[in-house]
Design an enzyme around this catalytic site. Structure first.
Site, PDB file in Angstrom:
ATOM      1  N   VAL A   7      -6.014   6.223   4.949  1.00 46.96           N
ATOM      2  CA  VAL A   7      -4.713   6.166   5.598  1.00 46.96           C
ATOM      3  C   VAL A   7      -3.629   6.764   4.696  1.00 46.96           C
ATOM      4  O   VAL A   7      -2.465   6.833   5.077  1.00 46.96           O
ATOM      5  CB  VAL A   7      -4.372   4.712   6.013  1.00 46.96           C
ATOM      6  CG1 VAL A   7      -5.374   4.224   7.053  1.00 46.96           C
ATOM      7  CG2 VAL A   7      -4.350   3.762   4.822  1.00 46.96           C
ATOM      8  N   THR A  58     -17.484   7.471   0.582  1.00 43.98           N
ATOM      9  CA  THR A  58     -17.458   6.417   1.600  1.00 43.98           C
ATOM     10  C   THR A  58     -18.763   5.636   1.541  1.00 43.98           C
ATOM     11  O   THR A  58     -19.827   6.208   1.358  1.00 43.98           O
ATOM     12  CB  THR A  58     -17.213   6.975   3.028  1.00 43.98           C
ATOM     13  OG1 THR A  58     -17.510   5.955   3.984  1.00 43.98           O
ATOM     14  CG2 THR A  58     -18.026   8.209   3.326  1.00 43.98           C
ATOM     15  N   ARG A  65       0.847  -1.207   0.000  1.00 47.00           N
ATOM     16  CA  ARG A  65       0.000   0.000   0.000  1.00 47.00           C
ATOM     17  C   ARG A  65       0.881   1.256   0.000  1.00 47.00           C
ATOM     18  O   ARG A  65       0.615   2.232  -0.672  1.00 47.00           O
ATOM     19  CB  ARG A  65      -0.910   0.062   1.244  1.00 47.00           C
ATOM     20  CG  ARG A  65      -1.740  -1.167   1.538  1.00 47.00           C
ATOM     21  CD  ARG A  65      -3.058  -1.141   0.788  1.00 47.00           C
ATOM     22  NE  ARG A  65      -2.915  -1.491  -0.620  1.00 47.00           N
ATOM     23  CZ  ARG A  65      -2.704  -2.720  -1.093  1.00 47.00           C
ATOM     24  NH1 ARG A  65      -2.600  -3.753  -0.306  1.00 47.00           N
ATOM     25  NH2 ARG A  65      -2.599  -2.930  -2.387  1.00 47.00           N
ATOM     26  N   HIS A 123      -8.505   6.430  10.993  1.00 47.63           N
ATOM     27  CA  HIS A 123      -8.073   5.032  10.940  1.00 47.63           C
ATOM     28  C   HIS A 123      -6.556   4.867  10.813  1.00 47.63           C
ATOM     29  O   HIS A 123      -6.090   3.833  10.373  1.00 47.63           O
ATOM     30  CB  HIS A 123      -8.783   4.314   9.782  1.00 47.63           C
ATOM     31  CG  HIS A 123     -10.261   4.210   9.992  1.00 47.63           C
ATOM     32  ND1 HIS A 123     -11.156   4.016   8.972  1.00 47.63           N
ATOM     33  CD2 HIS A 123     -10.999   4.286  11.121  1.00 47.63           C
ATOM     34  CE1 HIS A 123     -12.395   3.979   9.470  1.00 47.63           C
ATOM     35  NE2 HIS A 123     -12.322   4.154  10.764  1.00 47.63           N
TER      36      HIS A 123
END
Ligand code: NAD
Length: 227
Positions: free
Chosen positions: A88, A171, A56, A104
């Site tokens: 993130v 989202t 990632r 998060h």
């Protein structure tokens, strides 16, 4: 200055080339949540988890903020803007947003496994087995995994309660407690939801749904709010 609070999810970064989780072709089709995004998964197979987040991070190196991240920065000329992101990645920061709260965690940070307060910026993209904190314990990704507490939800609730305008972008509103933040926004405050697959939210008053991708819907909404 009026306050705008923006809640973002994986969809805002999709046009920057970062995969969402739940869309087809999304990350969860290739990986089981239990394996890569829970503490139990980490205990079972830390190498797999480290590799997942290393990938990632590598992907993030090649990603750039898109028109949606950039448009949100323009709002700061007229409003006090607070971004609350479930992402993130660091694309809001790189676009230039001043106030970004990560619910998060953050991909580019790592932390101790014995002391949550020991958080470090990772140099480069790779966290390895054997990389240790100053107290000698293995470092883990600075990510809130499923089943873990979300310490930043408290300030996020306070921001939401004070929002004069609330914008939700990209989202699926599946992951709590983030998905519940909209319920804290004052009833009279205008709310906007930008998502090509937006579902209706019958309990939310003063909501306008904009069924567009973030890269198109966000700059258009920002222009309207700056008029
Ligand atoms: P999600 O995958 O559940 O939902 C993504 C949403 O984005 C969907 O509703 C989809 O319709 C929408 N979408 C897809 N393309 C879009 C576009 N171009 N413009 C606007 N919307 C678009 O993701 P989520 O709701 O953020 O929640 C899941 C979890 O995934 C979060 O906890 C987050 O931390 C994590 N995550 C983060 C990143 C990142 O940091 N970029 C990437 C993937 C997942």
């Amino acid at each position: 200055m009026n306050k705008i609070v923006v809640l973002t999810g994986a969809g805002i970064s999709a046009e920057s080339g970062i995969k969402t989780f739940r869309d087809s072709g999304g990350l969860w089709e290739e990986h089981r949540i239990e394996d890569v995004a829970t503490f139990e998964g980490w205990q079972r197979n830390p190498k797999l988890v480290l590799t997942f987040y290393n990938e990632r991070r590598k992907q993030l190196l090649n990603a750039e903020p898109n028109a949606a991240h950039k448009a949100l920065v323009e709002l700061e000329s007229k409003y006090e803007v607070q971004i609350i992101t479930q992402n993130v990645d660091d694309l809001h920061e790189r676009a230039g947003s001043k106030n970004v709260l990560h619910l998060h965690g953050e991909l580019k940070k790592v932390r101790s496994t014995v002391d949550d307060n020991l958080v470090y910026e990772l140099e480069g993209w790779e966290l390895k087995q054997g990389d240790k904190c100053e107290k000698g314990s293995q470092l883990r990704p600075h990510i809130v995994w499923f089943g873990e507490a979300v310490p930043m939800i408290e300030p996020a609730i306070l921001f939401s309660q004070e929002a004069d305008i609330f914008i939700v972008i990209g989202t699926s509103l599946n992951v709590y407690p983030a998905a519940g933040l909209i319920a804290y926004v004052p009833t009279m405050s205008p709310k906007y939801l930008i998502d090509p697959n937006a579902k209706s939210l019958p309990n939310v008053k003063n909501l306008e749904i904009i069924e567009e991708k973030a890269g198109k819907g966000t700059p258009t909404l920002v222009k309207r709010l700056l008029l």
